[in-house]
Design an enzyme around this catalytic site. Sequence first.
Site, short mmCIF file in Angstrom:
data_model
loop_
_atom_site.label_atom_id
_atom_site.label_comp_id
_atom_site.label_asym_id
_atom_site.label_seq_id
_atom_site.Cartn_x
_atom_site.Cartn_y
_atom_site.Cartn_z
N HIS A 249 0.84 -1.21 0.00
CA HIS A 249 0.00 0.00 0.00
C HIS A 249 0.88 1.26 0.00
O HIS A 249 0.60 2.20 -0.73
CB HIS A 249 -0.90 0.04 1.25
CG HIS A 249 -1.98 -1.01 1.28
ND1 HIS A 249 -2.15 -1.88 2.33
CD2 HIS A 249 -2.96 -1.31 0.40
CE1 HIS A 249 -3.19 -2.66 2.09
NE2 HIS A 249 -3.70 -2.35 0.92
N LYS B 121 -16.10 -7.11 5.72
CA LYS B 121 -14.84 -7.89 5.72
C LYS B 121 -14.41 -8.32 7.12
O LYS B 121 -13.38 -8.96 7.26
CB LYS B 121 -13.71 -7.05 5.07
CG LYS B 121 -13.83 -6.97 3.56
CD LYS B 121 -12.63 -6.27 2.94
CE LYS B 121 -11.70 -7.22 2.26
NZ LYS B 121 -10.63 -6.51 1.50
N ARG C 3 -2.45 -5.55 -8.80
CA ARG C 3 -1.24 -6.36 -8.58
C ARG C 3 -1.09 -7.47 -9.60
O ARG C 3 -0.01 -7.87 -9.97
CB ARG C 3 -1.24 -6.94 -7.17
CG ARG C 3 -1.10 -5.87 -6.11
CD ARG C 3 -1.65 -6.33 -4.81
NE ARG C 3 -3.06 -6.68 -4.96
CZ ARG C 3 -3.77 -7.38 -4.11
NH1 ARG C 3 -3.20 -7.87 -3.05
NH2 ARG C 3 -5.04 -7.63 -4.34
N SER D 12 -3.33 -7.96 2.64
CA SER D 12 -3.47 -7.80 4.09
C SER D 12 -3.79 -9.14 4.73
O SER D 12 -3.35 -9.42 5.85
CB SER D 12 -4.58 -6.78 4.39
OG SER D 12 -4.21 -5.53 3.88
N1 COA Z 1 -0.43 -3.97 -1.67
C1 COA Z 1 -0.87 -4.91 -0.86
N2 COA Z 1 -2.15 -5.29 -0.80
C2 COA Z 1 -3.01 -4.67 -1.60
C3 COA Z 1 -2.63 -3.68 -2.49
C4 COA Z 1 -1.26 -3.33 -2.51
N3 COA Z 1 -0.78 -2.39 -3.33
N4 COA Z 1 -3.71 -3.27 -3.17
C5 COA Z 1 -4.74 -3.99 -2.71
N5 COA Z 1 -4.32 -4.84 -1.77
C6 COA Z 1 -5.11 -5.86 -1.06
C7 COA Z 1 -5.71 -5.37 0.20
O1 COA Z 1 -4.80 -5.49 1.27
C8 COA Z 1 -6.86 -6.31 0.34
O2 COA Z 1 -6.42 -7.55 0.81
P1 COA Z 1 -7.37 -8.50 1.67
O3 COA Z 1 -8.52 -8.87 0.78
O4 COA Z 1 -6.47 -9.62 1.99
O5 COA Z 1 -7.81 -7.71 2.84
C9 COA Z 1 -7.35 -6.45 -1.09
O6 COA Z 1 -6.20 -6.24 -1.88
C10 COA Z 1 -8.36 -5.43 -1.53
O7 COA Z 1 -9.03 -4.93 -0.44
P2 COA Z 1 -9.37 -3.41 -0.14
O8 COA Z 1 -8.25 -2.52 -0.43
O9 COA Z 1 -9.96 -3.39 1.21
O10 COA Z 1 -10.39 -3.08 -1.18
P3 COA Z 1 -11.81 -3.64 -1.35
O11 COA Z 1 -11.83 -4.26 -2.66
O12 COA Z 1 -12.24 -4.45 -0.16
O13 COA Z 1 -12.64 -2.26 -1.41
C11 COA Z 1 -13.37 -0.10 -0.71
C12 COA Z 1 -12.62 -1.40 -0.38
C13 COA Z 1 -13.26 0.74 0.54
C14 COA Z 1 -12.71 0.65 -1.85
C15 COA Z 1 -14.83 -0.37 -1.09
O14 COA Z 1 -15.36 -1.32 -0.20
C16 COA Z 1 -15.66 0.89 -1.01
O15 COA Z 1 -15.61 1.72 -1.90
N6 COA Z 1 -16.48 1.06 0.06
C17 COA Z 1 -17.33 2.23 0.25
C18 COA Z 1 -18.78 1.93 -0.09
C19 COA Z 1 -19.03 2.14 -1.56
O16 COA Z 1 -18.93 3.23 -2.10
N7 COA Z 1 -19.35 1.04 -2.24
C20 COA Z 1 -19.50 1.02 -3.66
C21 COA Z 1 -18.16 1.05 -4.35
S1 COA Z 1 -18.08 0.14 -5.82
#
Ligand code: COA
Length: 162
Positions: free
Chosen positions: A17, A41, A90, A128
């Site tokens: 991140h 989550k 990624r 994560s």
């Molecule tokens: N390095 C390491 N890990 C990374 C990464 C990076 N560069 N980029 C993404 N990841 C990982 C994260 O750690 C996470 O891992 P996990 O699943 O093991 O926890 C995964 O990739 C993606 O998770 P996250 O970053 O939490 O994104 P998400 O896909 O769960 O989406 C929000 C999170 C907050 C963007 C989304 O839920 C949101 O927009 N919520 C608000 C409500 C809303 O507007 N909803 C409609 C949107 S479409």
Amino acid sequence: MRIGVYPGTFDPITRGHSDIVMRSLRVFDRLIVAIAPNPRKEPLLPLADRVELAKIVTKDMPNVEVESFDGLLVNYVRRRGAQGLIRGIRAVSDFEHEFQMALLNRKLDEQLETVFLMPSEEYSYLTSSIVKELAMLKGPLEEFVHPEVADRLRHRYRDLHR
Ligand code: COA
């Protein structure tokens, strides 16, 4: 001034991140790391801890702010006057989910663009969840997360198993 929002659950923030945060600063003048509660989550770390750790990790990065947000992401982005969303891609496996989210967000706000950035290859496998599994099994963490994040995870698992 171009403001970007980098949203996520950050449970916890990893070196992958922070790599994306640094790359974002080449594209945007200011970056807001926006942390969602995301109860769906079932995060390990409370929201306040996730925010605090992200602040620690980014404290020496200029023009980076960390904040939590609730509700629809597009509303938050509009409220903050930001022009773009940042997401890290990624591997090809990330693509479908990210593509869907980007299109939905654009449907909700025509003005909002999503910018996809690739982290350094050394973090391309990092999530994560992997970091949490390592912490639970008392594996090494410092290569993947900031030392303060590693400490917090170890304490959290210690408390949970007490
Ligand atoms: N390095 C390491 N890990 C990374 C990464 C990076 N560069 N980029 C993404 N990841 C990982 C994260 O750690 C996470 O891992 P996990 O699943 O093991 O926890 C995964 O990739 C993606 O998770 P996250 O970053 O939490 O994104 P998400 O896909 O769960 O989406 C929000 C999170 C907050 C963007 C989304 O839920 C949101 O927009 N919520 C608000 C409500 C809303 O507007 N909803 C409609 C949107 S479409």
